[in-house]
Design a protein around this motif. Structure first.
Motif, PDB file in Angstrom:
ATOM      1  N   ALA A 157       0.834  -1.213   0.000  1.00  0.00           N
ATOM      2  CA  ALA A 157       0.000   0.000   0.000  1.00  0.00           C
ATOM      3  C   ALA A 157       0.865   1.258   0.000  1.00  0.00           C
ATOM      4  O   ALA A 157       0.564   2.254  -0.702  1.00  0.00           O
ATOM      5  CB  ALA A 157      -0.928  -0.025   1.220  1.00  0.00           C
ATOM      6  N   GLN A 158       1.951   1.253   0.764  1.00  0.00           N
ATOM      7  CA  GLN A 158       2.837   2.405   0.795  1.00  0.00           C
ATOM      8  C   GLN A 158       3.542   2.587  -0.539  1.00  0.00           C
ATOM      9  O   GLN A 158       3.703   3.742  -1.015  1.00  0.00           O
ATOM     10  CB  GLN A 158       3.878   2.224   1.907  1.00  0.00           C
ATOM     11  CG  GLN A 158       4.788   3.424   2.093  1.00  0.00           C
ATOM     12  CD  GLN A 158       4.014   4.681   2.455  1.00  0.00           C
ATOM     13  OE1 GLN A 158       3.081   4.643   3.255  1.00  0.00           O
ATOM     14  NE2 GLN A 158       4.379   5.818   1.846  1.00  0.00           N
ATOM     15  N   LEU A 159       3.927   1.511  -1.162  1.00  0.00           N
ATOM     16  CA  LEU A 159       4.544   1.619  -2.483  1.00  0.00           C
ATOM     17  C   LEU A 159       3.560   2.151  -3.506  1.00  0.00           C
ATOM     18  O   LEU A 159       3.927   2.925  -4.411  1.00  0.00           O
ATOM     19  CB  LEU A 159       5.075   0.249  -2.927  1.00  0.00           C
ATOM     20  CG  LEU A 159       6.291  -0.289  -2.156  1.00  0.00           C
ATOM     21  CD1 LEU A 159       6.618  -1.718  -2.584  1.00  0.00           C
ATOM     22  CD2 LEU A 159       7.502   0.628  -2.398  1.00  0.00           C
ATOM     23  N   SER A 160       2.312   1.784  -3.375  1.00  0.00           N
ATOM     24  CA  SER A 160       1.285   2.316  -4.287  1.00  0.00           C
ATOM     25  C   SER A 160       1.116   3.825  -4.069  1.00  0.00           C
ATOM     26  O   SER A 160       0.973   4.602  -5.034  1.00  0.00           O
ATOM     27  CB  SER A 160      -0.046   1.598  -4.060  1.00  0.00           C
ATOM     28  OG  SER A 160       0.067   0.217  -4.327  1.00  0.00           O
ATOM     29  N   SER A 161       1.131   4.246  -2.813  1.00  0.00           N
ATOM     30  CA  SER A 161       1.020   5.694  -2.526  1.00  0.00           C
ATOM     31  C   SER A 161       2.209   6.445  -3.098  1.00  0.00           C
ATOM     32  O   SER A 161       2.066   7.546  -3.676  1.00  0.00           O
ATOM     33  CB  SER A 161       0.936   5.911  -1.014  1.00  0.00           C
ATOM     34  OG  SER A 161      -0.211   5.303  -0.474  1.00  0.00           O
ATOM     35  N   LEU A 162       3.385   5.899  -2.988  1.00  0.00           N
ATOM     36  CA  LEU A 162       4.582   6.522  -3.545  1.00  0.00           C
ATOM     37  C   LEU A 162       4.494   6.607  -5.055  1.00  0.00           C
ATOM     38  O   LEU A 162       4.858   7.643  -5.662  1.00  0.00           O
ATOM     39  CB  LEU A 162       5.819   5.729  -3.129  1.00  0.00           C
ATOM     40  CG  LEU A 162       7.148   6.204  -3.721  1.00  0.00           C
ATOM     41  CD1 LEU A 162       7.481   7.634  -3.253  1.00  0.00           C
ATOM     42  CD2 LEU A 162       8.287   5.232  -3.339  1.00  0.00           C
ATOM     43  N   ASP A 163       3.972   5.568  -5.649  1.00  0.00           N
ATOM     44  CA  ASP A 163       3.855   5.571  -7.117  1.00  0.00           C
ATOM     45  C   ASP A 163       2.869   6.645  -7.573  1.00  0.00           C
ATOM     46  O   ASP A 163       3.113   7.359  -8.566  1.00  0.00           O
ATOM     47  CB  ASP A 163       3.421   4.194  -7.578  1.00  0.00           C
ATOM     48  CG  ASP A 163       3.424   4.078  -9.095  1.00  0.00           C
ATOM     49  OD1 ASP A 163       4.511   4.278  -9.697  1.00  0.00           O
ATOM     50  OD2 ASP A 163       2.364   3.759  -9.659  1.00  0.00           O
ATOM     51  N   ARG A 164       1.760   6.789  -6.870  1.00  0.00           N
ATOM     52  CA  ARG A 164       0.777   7.820  -7.225  1.00  0.00           C
ATOM     53  C   ARG A 164       1.370   9.220  -7.037  1.00  0.00           C
ATOM     54  O   ARG A 164       1.195  10.122  -7.875  1.00  0.00           O
ATOM     55  CB  ARG A 164      -0.474   7.664  -6.370  1.00  0.00           C
ATOM     56  CG  ARG A 164      -1.362   6.498  -6.770  1.00  0.00           C
ATOM     57  CD  ARG A 164      -2.736   6.645  -6.123  1.00  0.00           C
ATOM     58  NE  ARG A 164      -2.633   6.705  -4.666  1.00  0.00           N
ATOM     59  CZ  ARG A 164      -2.643   5.663  -3.857  1.00  0.00           C
ATOM     60  NH1 ARG A 164      -2.712   4.427  -4.376  1.00  0.00           N
ATOM     61  NH2 ARG A 164      -2.567   5.828  -2.548  1.00  0.00           N
ATOM     62  N   ALA A 165       2.087   9.408  -5.927  1.00  0.00           N
ATOM     63  CA  ALA A 165       2.701  10.730  -5.692  1.00  0.00           C
ATOM     64  C   ALA A 165       3.729  11.046  -6.766  1.00  0.00           C
ATOM     65  O   ALA A 165       3.830  12.211  -7.220  1.00  0.00           O
ATOM     66  CB  ALA A 165       3.368  10.729  -4.302  1.00  0.00           C
ATOM     67  N   ALA A 219       8.216  13.656  -2.263  1.00  0.00           N
ATOM     68  CA  ALA A 219       9.354  13.514  -1.346  1.00  0.00           C
ATOM     69  C   ALA A 219       8.895  12.951  -0.012  1.00  0.00           C
ATOM     70  O   ALA A 219       9.568  12.096   0.608  1.00  0.00           O
ATOM     71  CB  ALA A 219      10.037  14.870  -1.163  1.00  0.00           C
ATOM     72  N   ASN A 220       7.715  13.430   0.428  1.00  0.00           N
ATOM     73  CA  ASN A 220       7.192  12.924   1.699  1.00  0.00           C
ATOM     74  C   ASN A 220       6.860  11.429   1.605  1.00  0.00           C
ATOM     75  O   ASN A 220       7.201  10.630   2.495  1.00  0.00           O
ATOM     76  CB  ASN A 220       5.958  13.740   2.074  1.00  0.00           C
ATOM     77  CG  ASN A 220       5.446  13.371   3.462  1.00  0.00           C
ATOM     78  OD1 ASN A 220       6.199  12.904   4.310  1.00  0.00           O
ATOM     79  ND2 ASN A 220       4.161  13.609   3.683  1.00  0.00           N
ATOM     80  N   GLN A 221       6.165  11.030   0.549  1.00  0.00           N
ATOM     81  CA  GLN A 221       5.812   9.620   0.365  1.00  0.00           C
ATOM     82  C   GLN A 221       7.054   8.759   0.183  1.00  0.00           C
ATOM     83  O   GLN A 221       7.105   7.606   0.668  1.00  0.00           O
ATOM     84  CB  GLN A 221       4.887   9.452  -0.837  1.00  0.00           C
ATOM     85  CG  GLN A 221       3.498  10.052  -0.626  1.00  0.00           C
ATOM     86  CD  GLN A 221       2.717   9.315   0.473  1.00  0.00           C
ATOM     87  OE1 GLN A 221       2.924   8.129   0.710  1.00  0.00           O
ATOM     88  NE2 GLN A 221       1.876  10.063   1.186  1.00  0.00           N
ATOM     89  N   LEU A 222       8.032   9.296  -0.482  1.00  0.00           N
ATOM     90  CA  LEU A 222       9.270   8.554  -0.678  1.00  0.00           C
ATOM     91  C   LEU A 222       9.961   8.298   0.647  1.00  0.00           C
ATOM     92  O   LEU A 222      10.458   7.180   0.913  1.00  0.00           O
ATOM     93  CB  LEU A 222      10.195   9.313  -1.623  1.00  0.00           C
ATOM     94  CG  LEU A 222      11.538   8.639  -1.935  1.00  0.00           C
ATOM     95  CD1 LEU A 222      11.319   7.282  -2.618  1.00  0.00           C
ATOM     96  CD2 LEU A 222      12.399   9.548  -2.813  1.00  0.00           C
ATOM     97  N   GLN A 223       9.977   9.297   1.504  1.00  0.00           N
ATOM     98  CA  GLN A 223      10.596   9.121   2.818  1.00  0.00           C
ATOM     99  C   GLN A 223       9.831   8.088   3.647  1.00  0.00           C
ATOM    100  O   GLN A 223      10.426   7.232   4.301  1.00  0.00           O
ATOM    101  CB  GLN A 223      10.652  10.474   3.546  1.00  0.00           C
ATOM    102  CG  GLN A 223      11.381  10.406   4.881  1.00  0.00           C
ATOM    103  CD  GLN A 223      11.481  11.771   5.551  1.00  0.00           C
ATOM    104  OE1 GLN A 223      10.929  12.761   5.033  1.00  0.00           O
ATOM    105  NE2 GLN A 223      12.179  11.823   6.677  1.00  0.00           N
ATOM    106  N   LYS A 224       8.476   8.186   3.599  1.00  0.00           N
ATOM    107  CA  LYS A 224       7.677   7.198   4.332  1.00  0.00           C
ATOM    108  C   LYS A 224       7.918   5.782   3.812  1.00  0.00           C
ATOM    109  O   LYS A 224       8.043   4.826   4.574  1.00  0.00           O
ATOM    110  CB  LYS A 224       6.189   7.543   4.220  1.00  0.00           C
ATOM    111  CG  LYS A 224       5.761   8.748   5.031  1.00  0.00           C
ATOM    112  CD  LYS A 224       4.252   8.943   4.888  1.00  0.00           C
ATOM    113  CE  LYS A 224       3.780  10.119   5.727  1.00  0.00           C
ATOM    114  NZ  LYS A 224       2.315  10.337   5.602  1.00  0.00           N
TER     115      LYS A 224
END
Length: 612
Positions: A157-165, A219-224
């Motif tokens: 799920a976090q990787l999906s959020s990073l991809d969308r961002a 950048a925020n999603q990438l850090q998370k």
């Protein structure tokens, strides 16, 4: 020198191997699935499932083995039961070979018990433990896999959020670039008004701001994502994989303990099984062929001496009636045996039917022998009487102790009535006195029998020899009046013929006797005539009579006289001799205590089916 170098090199190589094994052990202790197999989650799930399946397979193996052990023990039990000596074979217990076989059966029964112990121990200790461990491991594995799946879902799920961002940032950046280009072209275009240029400038500013916001979100999603991914692969997932590792090691350790435990169960009964084997060997070594031979002689020795030579018979000096007597004696004596020897149990006698309604002066024992055992040879008779006297003496001693105890109890009750009523013991005391008196009378009677048997001179020749003498001219010619004429040459050397014949015909070994079909009041002469006539129902058989058919009792019958046997309605019996016109049929039934019971029953009371 070469040998020293070789030995030194071998020692160094062995030391290197030891060091390598120690290093590998230390490395294996330091390695874990969480660090070494961080990317093999699916394979580890398959491996742990196969391991638990192997544990279940081991449990099924143990169950099948328990079933085999139980079946084996049960079959051993049945084998021992089937080969236990019957009551009719108890007389052979004195032989060492029979005693050894009984001891062998006892040891085999103990072996069956040990196999049952193995079966029960495996069932209660090993199989129950394996089943519980397998159930626990499956539950723990299911929980570990569920936790791992949850961690993987969170990371996905976090990787999906990073991809969308990232996609939003890329789109905003492209839009801002286009807005800057549009503003630059509009600013250089002199045909456009200042208001239009200002609009392009505002659009550019907005797109740049959106691009910056998307960049910050990316950048925020990438850090998370990086933080979660680092935590996932360095802490969360290794913890789950290490739990799977502990689970698998627990299964492997349990496998080892259960295999060793099953072997310990077997080893625990090994000493007892070894003692059973020692008992079997001891039973075999206890067999003594010489002792058994001596016991056979003791059992079957008759005390008679072999018959003397048969003298020559001069037919020219014989009476015609004697010749007929000789032919009859030859025809009967060839089928006679001595009761009490090897063929004693095969001597069968059928008396006339009138004897069923008569009485026997000499009562029979439970095994069909006379009370004073006069139907046995001298040696066997004395042994039977001595055994009976010993039995009566023991019974008298036991009854005397019981009577003395009752007398003491009566004295105590009379001294202190609170303990009991003396009259309650009076009846038991009278009954004990009556039993004791009867036992003493029987003892005196059998002592008299033994004294009479001991006073009798030892036979110098067997009844067979006497019959041989009767067959060779030393016999009595019988006439219709019952008188006897001597026909031997030397009256001084030979006994009275009439007495000789009378004693021979009355002896239990001769097979000849007074016919029980004679009507009451007939004389001795007619009785002797009937003894050799066709009215006699004596039969001597070398082998036991074979059944000629079977029958079923239509009505109950109570045997009230000698020679008959009782039967109940519906009982099935073997027919060994059909009705010969006297209204009675000879039958046989199996008896657990005495082997076979034979006797006569009314023909009208049974339904017969004869064999073809």
């Amino acid at each position: 020198m070469l040998a020293l170098l070789a030995s030194g090199s071998s020692r160094s190589s062995s030391n290197n191997k030891l060091a390598e094994s120690e290093n590998s052990a230390q490395n294996s202790n330091n390695m874990s699935w969480g660090t070494e197999l961080w990317d093999q989650n699916e394979n580890l799930a398959i491996h742990t499932n196969r391991g638990i399946d192997a544990l279940d397979k081991f449990a099924n193996f143990l169950r099948d083995r328990v079933a085999i052990e139980t079946e084996y023990a049960g079959k051993l039990r049945r084998l021992v039961k089937n080969y236990q000596p019957k009551k009719k074979e108890e007389e052979d217990n004195e032989f060492t070979s029979v005693q050894a076989f009984r001891n062998l059966l006892k040891e085999v029964g103990d072996l069956a018990g040990q196999r049952e112990v193995v079966s029960e121990s495996l069932q209660l200790q090993i199989i129950a433990g394996v089943t519980l461990l397998s159930k626990t491991l499956r539950e723990d594995r299911k929980k570990c896999l569920s936790d791992g799946a949850t961690l993987q879902q969170n990371l996905t799920a976090q990787l999906s959020s990073l991809d969308r961002a990232k996609r939003n940032y890329e789109k905003a950046y492209r839009d801002s670039e286009k807005a800057v280009d549009s503003y630059k072209r509009a600013d250089m275009d002199l045909n456009l008004s200042r208001a239009e240029v200002e609009r392009y400038k505002n659009v550019m500013t907005t797109k740049i701001q959106q691009s910056d916001d998307a960049k910050n979100e990316y950048a925020n999603q990438l850090q998370k994502t990086n933080n979660l991914q680092q935590q996932h692969f360095s802490m969360l997932l290794p913890a789950v994989l290490n739990r799977l590792q502990e689970l698998d090691e627990k299964r492997t350790r349990g496998f080892r303990e259960f295999i060793v435990g099953a072997a310990d169960v077997e080893s625990s009964v090994a000493p007892i099984i070894a003692r059973c084997m020692e008992g079997i060997v001891k039973a075999g070594e206890s067999i003594n062929e010489k002792e058994d031979t001596f016991k056979v002689i003791e059992r079957y020795q008759s005390g008679f001496t072999p018959p003397r030579d048969i003298p020559f018979e001069d037919l020219s000096k014989c009476d015609p009636d004697s010749v007929q007597d000789s032919h009859y004696s030859n025809s009967t004596s060839n089928h006679l045996t001595i009761r009490g020897t090897m063929s004693a149990n095969k001597l069968k006698k059928r008396v006339g039917i009138f004897n069923i309604f008569g009485s026997n002066k000499n009562s029979l024992t439970a095994d069909g022998q006379k009370e004073d055992f006069s139907d046995l040879p001298p040696n066997q008779r004395r042994k039977k009487l001595q055994a009976k006297i010993a039995e009566l003496t023991q019974n008298i001693a036991q009854e005397t102790k019981a009577r003395d105890g009752l007398m003491k109890m009566k004295i105590v009750y009379e001294a202190n009535s609170s303990l009991g009523n003396p009259m309650t013991v009076e009846g038991q005391l009278n009954e004990s006195e009556h039993k004791l008196e009867k036992l003493k009378v029987d003892l005196k009677k059998y002592q008299g029998f033994l004294e009479k048997a001991s006073q009798m001179p030892t036979a110098t020749s067997s009844p067979q020899a006497t019959r041989n003498q009767l067959q060779n001219g030393h016999r009595t010619s019988r006439h219709s009046n019952g008188s006897a004429d001597d026909h031997h040459d030397d009256g001084d050397d030979q006994p009275d013929d009439a007495g000789s014949l009378s004693s021979s015909s009355a002896s239990p070994e001769s097979g000849l006797g007074t016919s029980h079909t004679s009507l009451p009041g007939s004389g001795q002469g007619s009785a002797n005539e009937n003894a050799i006539g066709e009215d006699t129902y004596y039969e001597t058989e070398v082998e036991t009579l074979n059944p000629v058919g079977k029958c079923r009792a239509l009505y109950p019958f109570e045997a009230s006289s000698e020679g008959s046997i009782p039967m109940s309605e519906g009982e099935e019996l073997q027919v060994i001799e059909i009705d010969q016109g006297d209204g009675w049929t000879r039958v046989r039934r199996e008896n657990n205590s005495n082997g076979w019971d034979e006797g006569f029953v009314p023909t009208s009371y049974i339904e017969c089916t004869l064999y073809a």
